[in-house]
Design a protein around this motif. Structure first.
Motif, short mmCIF file in Angstrom:
data_model
loop_
_atom_site.label_atom_id
_atom_site.label_comp_id
_atom_site.label_asym_id
_atom_site.label_seq_id
_atom_site.Cartn_x
_atom_site.Cartn_y
_atom_site.Cartn_z
N SER A 82 0.84 -1.18 0.00
CA SER A 82 0.00 0.00 0.00
C SER A 82 0.88 1.24 0.00
O SER A 82 1.93 1.28 0.61
CB SER A 82 -0.94 -0.03 1.19
OG SER A 82 -0.30 0.42 2.34
N LYS A 83 0.42 2.25 -0.70
CA LYS A 83 1.16 3.49 -0.85
C LYS A 83 0.53 4.57 0.02
O LYS A 83 -0.68 4.70 0.07
CB LYS A 83 1.12 3.93 -2.31
CG LYS A 83 1.87 5.19 -2.58
CD LYS A 83 1.74 5.59 -4.03
CE LYS A 83 2.35 6.95 -4.24
NZ LYS A 83 2.05 7.49 -5.54
N THR A 84 1.35 5.33 0.71
CA THR A 84 0.87 6.42 1.55
C THR A 84 1.32 7.73 0.95
O THR A 84 2.51 7.92 0.66
CB THR A 84 1.44 6.29 2.98
OG1 THR A 84 1.08 5.02 3.51
CG2 THR A 84 0.91 7.38 3.87
N ASP A 85 0.36 8.63 0.72
CA ASP A 85 0.66 9.97 0.22
C ASP A 85 0.49 10.97 1.35
O ASP A 85 -0.45 10.88 2.13
CB ASP A 85 -0.28 10.34 -0.93
CG ASP A 85 -0.04 9.48 -2.15
OD1 ASP A 85 1.14 9.16 -2.43
OD2 ASP A 85 -1.02 9.13 -2.83
#
Length: 178
Positions: free
Chosen positions: A1-4
């Motif tokens: 999962s990518k966190t911005d």
């Protein structure tokens, strides 16, 4: 999962005026309150993607009127034995780059004695009208337990609450504990 990570600078100022009027007489508490509140907020340096980016200012104005009349409570009463409350609210955002829209509500509550001493019943009714803008005001009426918000145009809320003391914190167990 990518966190911005999104950042922005925010400056805000808010303030208001309340006029509480109390009319206690004999065994009744009664009163009314008028309130006007305003807020101004400026957002800058928004790092979100272009589709949801917002920079500029928001201004909101809130107006509130409330009235109450209760029979005086005993120290251990959780609700008044008899009483009623009325509350009217109106919020809008007349100035600024973006708008919260408009929201208004009317709420009414009645209080009655319960089956035993210090028990109480509360009947509640509320109606909320909402005209959405670019953003959304939080709900003004009570929503059912378990829901955070309903965020719909018009909302009617009804509830019945029976409140009673389960255990008083000042319970004495003789020499063992108080």
């Amino acid at each position: 999962s990518k966190t911005d990570r999104y950042t922005w600078d925010e400056t805000s100022v808010s303030g208001g005026v309340k006029i509480p009027l109390t009319f206690n007489r004999g065994k009744h508490y009664s009163g009314m309150q008028f309130q006007v509140h305003g807020s101004w907020k400026e957002l800058r340096n928004d790092s979100r993607p272009d589709t949801s980016r917002f920079e500029g200012n928001l201004t909101t104005l809130d107006y509130r009127f409330s009235f109450y009349r209760y029979l005086k409570l005993a120290i251990r009463d959780l609700y008044p034995r008899f009483g009623q409350t009325v509350e009217l609210n109106f919020r809008h955002s007349p100035f600024g780059v973006k708008s919260y829209g408009t929201i208004a509500s009317g709420e009414y509550a009645l209080y009655f004695p319960g089956l035993m001493r210090h028990h109480g019943i509360r009947l509640y009714g509320g109606y909320q009208w909402r005209e959405e803008g670019d953003l959304i005001f939080a709900d003004l009426v009570q929503v059912p337990r378990g829901y955070l918000s309903v965020a719909s145009g018009n909302t009617t809320s009804l509830s019945f609450n029976y409140k009673f003391p389960f255990l008083y914190p000042d319970l004495s167990l003789g020499w063992f504990a108080y």
